[in-house]
Design an enzyme around this catalytic site. Structure first.
Site, PDB file in Angstrom:
ATOM      1  CG  ASP A   1      -1.804  -1.291   1.232  1.00  0.00           C
ATOM      2  OD1 ASP A   1      -2.949  -1.229   0.763  1.00  0.00           O
ATOM      3  OD2 ASP A   1      -1.307  -2.350   1.684  1.00  0.00           O
TER       4      ASP A   1
ATOM      5  CG  ASP B   1      -4.218  -1.156  -2.786  1.00  0.00           C
ATOM      6  OD1 ASP B   1      -4.689  -1.691  -3.817  1.00  0.00           O
ATOM      7  OD2 ASP B   1      -4.930  -0.858  -1.807  1.00  0.00           O
TER       8      ASP B   1
ATOM      9  CE1 TYR C   1      -4.224   3.114  -1.889  1.00  0.00           C
ATOM     10  CE2 TYR C   1      -1.834   2.989  -1.841  1.00  0.00           C
ATOM     11  CZ  TYR C   1      -3.067   2.542  -1.407  1.00  0.00           C
ATOM     12  OH  TYR C   1      -3.148   1.528  -0.487  1.00  0.00           O
TER      13      TYR C   1
ATOM     14  CG  ASN D   1      -8.617  -2.566  -3.173  1.00  0.00           C
ATOM     15  OD1 ASN D   1      -7.689  -3.010  -2.484  1.00  0.00           O
ATOM     16  ND2 ASN D   1      -9.272  -1.460  -2.852  1.00  0.00           N
TER      17      ASN D   1
ATOM     18  CG  HIS E   1      -4.213  -6.062  -1.806  1.00  0.00           C
ATOM     19  ND1 HIS E   1      -3.277  -5.155  -1.354  1.00  0.00           N
ATOM     20  CD2 HIS E   1      -5.426  -5.430  -1.706  1.00  0.00           C
ATOM     21  CE1 HIS E   1      -3.875  -4.021  -1.018  1.00  0.00           C
ATOM     22  NE2 HIS E   1      -5.183  -4.158  -1.207  1.00  0.00           N
TER      23      HIS E   1
ATOM     24  CG  HIS F   1     -10.200  -3.042   4.397  1.00  0.00           C
ATOM     25  ND1 HIS F   1      -8.980  -2.399   4.273  1.00  0.00           N
ATOM     26  CD2 HIS F   1     -11.055  -2.417   3.567  1.00  0.00           C
ATOM     27  CE1 HIS F   1      -9.114  -1.430   3.378  1.00  0.00           C
ATOM     28  NE2 HIS F   1     -10.344  -1.411   2.937  1.00  0.00           N
TER      29      HIS F   1
ATOM     30  CG  HIS G   1      -7.237  -4.687   1.743  1.00  0.00           C
ATOM     31  ND1 HIS G   1      -7.487  -3.770   0.736  1.00  0.00           N
ATOM     32  CD2 HIS G   1      -8.461  -5.101   2.176  1.00  0.00           C
ATOM     33  CE1 HIS G   1      -8.789  -3.657   0.554  1.00  0.00           C
ATOM     34  NE2 HIS G   1      -9.401  -4.435   1.414  1.00  0.00           N
ATOM     35  CG  ASP G   2      -7.010  -3.690   7.342  1.00  0.00           C
ATOM     36  OD1 ASP G   2      -7.783  -2.894   6.777  1.00  0.00           O
ATOM     37  OD2 ASP G   2      -7.413  -4.625   8.055  1.00  0.00           O
ATOM     38  CG  HIS G   3      -3.635   1.765   4.434  1.00  0.00           C
ATOM     39  ND1 HIS G   3      -3.795   2.951   3.755  1.00  0.00           N
ATOM     40  CD2 HIS G   3      -3.927   0.787   3.535  1.00  0.00           C
ATOM     41  CE1 HIS G   3      -4.174   2.710   2.511  1.00  0.00           C
ATOM     42  NE2 HIS G   3      -4.272   1.398   2.354  1.00  0.00           N
TER      43      HIS G   3
END
Length: 332
Positions: free
Chosen positions: A47, A80, A83, A118, A208, A217, A243-245
């Site tokens: 991410d 990710d 962005y 995503n 991811h 999430h 996915h989770d930051h």
């Protein structure tokens, strides 16, 4: 009539062989050299693609320092990569502005093994599916063999129903994925087969999306339903995701799998945490950072670092023949 030289014939034969292998199991295979002492070390970041903003550059600096200290073999990206909406094509300036111009340390000029997230699917997803000297990304899954360890990189975005049924204002690039049912069925079938046939001492799956997470999430229901049973049945050691930051480590009470989240490559979500059993939640850090993994045939040592290079958490797993013991270290 055109004749091939012997050299051209060998290249053509090798290419056809690779095509036949790819057609047989749908997964590309890559080989990774390890160190002379048969150890292996790598960094994990996710991410991250924000043109250096949200401390992405600072995380990259610390990755370079730790990468040099540990003489890493490669880097894993948990997705990710760009962005907010991926890239618009293979010549998108984001490749330079968010990747090549950011991860400039000599220690990071190694192979990067990536999965799509995503946000990557909201742009030209195919533009990220390439193999060159530094960037390796493929679908629906690909396998990296590193002697004692085997890594299975899984394309998790197509599993999530919401992206298909409730995309909101987003447009996803589903080229190569549709029909979705066939794509996922083949992915799961061949992943199960390759995991089952793997003789590697360590089996590591990278995707991811989260499976176990106390973050924003939380658990990804579609992966818990469809992917997790295969991971449990084949006794994998680690599932690594973004996915989770945040940075996160969960020891699952329902399996022997360790779940690691490394999604702190740039923007983090401070204070965004759900309750989780303290016996399982070994680490939850709501800031930027990355993960270091060092492995031998019998040991795996995990460390999480923050944006300043401080060690947040250490954990080890030992394998001796068929028995496994674990040691938890006091958090730094």
């Amino acid at each position: 009539m055109q004749f091939f030289s012997f050299h051209q014939f060998l290249i053509l034969t090798a290419w056809l062989s690779l095509c036949l292998v790819a057609k047989a199991d749908h997964f590309q295979h890559f080989q990774q050299q390890i160190k002379a002492d048969e150890s292996l070390s790598f960094l994990v970041v996710g991410d991250w693609g924000r043109r250096g903003l949200y401390n992405q550059s600072q995380v990259a600096t610390q990755m370079g320092i730790i990468g040099e200290k540990e003489n890493i073999n490669f880097v894993i990206s948990t997705g990710d990569n760009f962005y907010e909406d991926g890239v618009i094509g293979p010549d998108d300036s984001a490749f330079n502005e968010s990747f090549f111009n950011i991860y400039t340390a000599p220690s990071l000029q190694k192979k990067w093994y990536l999965v799509l997230g995503n946000h990557d699917y909201r742009g030209d997803a195919l533009a990220q599916l390439k193999v060159d000297l530094r960037w390796i990304c493929s679908r629906p899954s690909y396998i990296l063999n590193a002697v004692h360890a085997e890594f299975f990189f899984v394309d998790t975005t197509p599993f999530v129903d919401d992206y298909f049924t409730n995309p909101k204002e987003h447009v996803y690039d589903w080229r190569g994925v549709l029909p979705r049912e066939d794509y996922l069925s083949n992915l799961l079938k061949h992943l199960n087969s390759t995991l089952k046939n793997s003789s590697a001492k360590w089996k590591i799956v990278v995707g991811h999306h989260t499976i176990r997470s106390a973050g924003h999430h939380g658990n990804t229901t579609d992966l818990v339903t469809h992917l997790l049973p295969i991971l449990k049945a084949n006794n994998i050691d680690f599932y690594i995701n973004g996915h989770d930051h945040c940075l996160e480590h969960i020891s699952d009470a329902d399996s022997k799998i360790e779940f690691f989240t490394s999604g702190g490559g740039s923007k983090a979500w401070k204070g965004d945490i759900k309750w989780w059993s303290p016996e399982e939640l070994k680490l939850y850090y709501d800031g930027q950072g990355f993960m270091l993994v060092k492995m031998t045939e019998t040991t795996a040592d995990i460390q999480f670092y923050d944006v300043f290079g401080n060690v947040l958490h250490k954990w080890s797993k030992l394998k001796e023949l068929d028995s496994v013991t674990q040691r938890n270290f006091t958090d730094a």
